[in-house]
Structures are given as structure tokens and as C-alpha cells.
Scaffold this active site. Structure first.
Site, PDB file in Angstrom:
ATOM      1  N   LEU A 131       9.108 -21.182  -4.849  1.00 41.13           N
ATOM      2  CA  LEU A 131       8.201 -20.271  -4.152  1.00 41.13           C
ATOM      3  C   LEU A 131       6.812 -20.353  -4.791  1.00 41.13           C
ATOM      4  CD1 LEU A 131       7.941 -17.717  -2.151  1.00 41.13           C
ATOM      5  CD2 LEU A 131       8.230 -16.348  -4.210  1.00 41.13           C
ATOM      6  N   HIS A 135       1.746   3.452  -9.180  1.00 40.94           N
ATOM      7  CA  HIS A 135       1.468   2.029  -9.426  1.00 40.94           C
ATOM      8  C   HIS A 135       2.569   1.413 -10.272  1.00 40.94           C
ATOM      9  CE1 HIS A 135      -2.244   2.417  -7.412  1.00 40.94           C
ATOM     10  NE2 HIS A 135      -2.874   3.096  -8.351  1.00 40.94           N
ATOM     11  N   ASP A 150       0.826  -1.218   0.000  1.00 43.23           N
ATOM     12  CA  ASP A 150       0.000   0.000   0.000  1.00 43.23           C
ATOM     13  C   ASP A 150       0.859   1.266   0.000  1.00 43.23           C
ATOM     14  OD1 ASP A 150      -2.435   1.374   0.010  1.00 43.23           O
ATOM     15  OD2 ASP A 150      -2.474   1.524   2.195  1.00 43.23           O
TER      16      ASP A 150
END
Ligand code: IPE
Ligand code: IPE
Ligand code: MG
Length: 242
Positions: free
Chosen positions: A121, A27, A10
Site C-alpha cells: 500500500l 485527536h 473529520d
């Protein structure tokens, strides 16, 4: 080391605003940081990373911002595939994908297929995800099984609910990180975070570094998890009392 880390990335919009730029600039910068942090997590032998990319509430952002997020998402999918595959990272999208364009849905399915053999992962990307919707969807599927006569209501327990959620079969996050200074969950993995250790960072996501990640991991290492019990030390004394 935690086995599973969950991150709310965020602060992109505020980061851009501070630079006098449009939110979408933040962004774009945030995508670069996401790439770097994913690699760092993989290098630290953490088995699973879940990142919040777009919430089910983020559709209420201005149209052009949503549009830009979608195009960054689409391009990111194309651009990162080789690297993900090369590093043994398996992609898994959680959230209601039917909310996205057909093109994007195809891209997501393709990315999952291409990276399916990744062993290093598991990267869960929460896109059009909401924790409450996740529980609603699980409830519906369980109700359908009851209706079909496969299941008695009394057989429904925590394990069964867990197994109908989007992260079915995965261990819950050990460590949750939220950047950007807000102290809330914003409808992220509500069920799965029941006993997760929470770490909040004031750093805005585009400024988040591998050092900040390590700082969160160190913070986690110093936590004493009890899961409602008394922890290891006290187990001895309680058995002595018994
Ligand atoms: C997080 O950054 C990215 C998404 C929600 C997609 P924000 O866009 O929420 O940035 P702030 O919180 O407004 O600074
Ligand atoms: C949470 O951040 C969603 C993502 C980071 C994708 P928001 O910026 O949407 O959360 P609120 O609105 O501050 O609660
Ligand atoms: Mg925000």
C-alpha cells in the site's frame, strides 16, 4: 474495488466535545482509528490511500491544539514505523514540509526512507497540504521551466500539470470519503478529485469503523462512472447509430 481511496478524517473535535473533553482528546482517539483504517485498507488490496492529516489552513487553530497535533504526529511517526514496514506500507508525505519543525521534517524523511520498499500500500499523508497551494507550486515549477527555455507555453496540458503536482505519477483517487458530516472538500486534492466518486459519512472520525469503510466501498461499487462520456452500455448503442 477502488485503486485509490482518499479520506478526510473529520470530526475529532466534536467527538471530544460531546464527551465533555478537550478537542485534543479527540485527536488522540482519531490517531488510533487512522491506524486501524490504514490496516483495513491494506488488507482489502487497495493500492493507494491518501489521508488528510493537517491542512494548510489548520495552523489557524488555537496554539495549544496545533502543538498537540504536532506532538501526536511526531509520536505517531516513531510508534507506527515498525508496523508500517512489517505490513509493506510505503509512506509518502504530501504538503509543504518546510512548515514543520526541523525535527519533524527529519522524522518524515526517515519514515519515508525506512518504508520505501513497501509494496502493498502507498500511504500518502497530507500534512500542511492545501489543494490550491499544490496547484500554485506546480504552476511555479512549470513557469520556471518556461523561463529556462525548456518548454513552450503551448506544450502545457493537463498531463503536464498533473506531473508537477504532489501526487505526480499516481492515479487519481477513485473514491473520496469525508467523515464528520460536512459536505465540502476543505481544500483537499482539488485537481485530483475531478472525477472521483464522493462519499460523505455523518460518523465522526473517532467512531469510524471498518464496517463504515466497507459501507463506503459498497456504495462505490454501485456507482456508474461516466467521465463525461456515456458509460459502457451506451457506447454500444452509439456505435450502432454510427
Ligand atoms: C479533523 O477533526 C482533524 C484535523 C483537522 C486535524 P477536527 O479537528 O476538524 O474536528 P471537528 O471537525 O472540529 O469536529
Ligand atoms: C479538513 O477538516 C482538514 C482535515 C481533516 C485535516 P477541517 O475541519 O479543517 O475543515 P473545515 O474547517 O471544517 O472546512
Ligand atoms: Mg473539522
Amino acid at each position: 474495488m477502488p485503486n485509490h481511496v482518499a479520506i478526510i478524517m473529520d470530526g475529532n473535535g466534536r467527538w471530544a466535545a460531546r464527551r465533555g473533553k478537550p478537542r485534543t482528546y479527540g485527536h488522540q482517539a482519531g490517531t488510533e482509528v487512522a491506524r486501524k483504517i490504514v490496516q483495513a485498507v491494506a488488507e482489502r488490496n487497495i493500492g493507494t490511500l491518501t489521508i488528510y492529516a493537517f491542512s494548510s489552513e489548520n495552523w489557524s487553530r488555537p496554539k495549544h491544539e496545533v502543538k498537540r497535533l504536532m506532538s501526536l504526529f511526531r509520536r505517531g511517526l516513531e510508534r507506527e514505523l515498525d508496523q508500517l514496514q512489517e505490513h509493506g506500507i510505503r509512506l509518502n508525505f504530501i504538503g509543504r514540509r518546510e512548515g514543520f519543525s526541523k525535527l519533524l521534517q527529519r522524522g518524515m524523511a526517515r519514515a519515508e526512507q525506512i518504508t520505501a520498499a513497501g509494496q502493498r500500500l502507498v500511504l500518502n499523508v497530507a500534512a500542511n497540504y492545501g489543494g490550491q497551494l499544490d496547484i500554485v507550486d506546480a504552476t511555479r515549477r512549470i513557469a520556471e521551466r518556461v523561463q529556462a527555455g525548456e518548454l513552450q507555453p503551448a506544450e502545457i496540458d493537463q498531463l503536464m500539470v498533473s506531473e508537477h503536482l504532489q501526487l505526480a505519477g499516481q492515479s487519481p483517487p477513485d473514491l473520496f470519503i469525508r467523515t464528520g458530516g460536512e459536505h465540502r472538500l476543505s481544500n483537499f486534492l482539488l485537481w485530483n478529485l475531478a472525477y472521483t466518486e464522493l462519499h460523505f459519512s455523518d460518523v465522526l472520525w473517532p467512531d469510524f469503523t471498518v464496517q463504515d469503510l466497507d459501507h463506503a466501498l459498497l456504495d462505490y461499487a454501485q456507482r456508474h462512472r461516466r467521465f463525461g462520456g456515456l458509460g459502457h452500455d451506451t457506447e454500444i448503442s452509439s456505435s450502432q447509430n454510427a
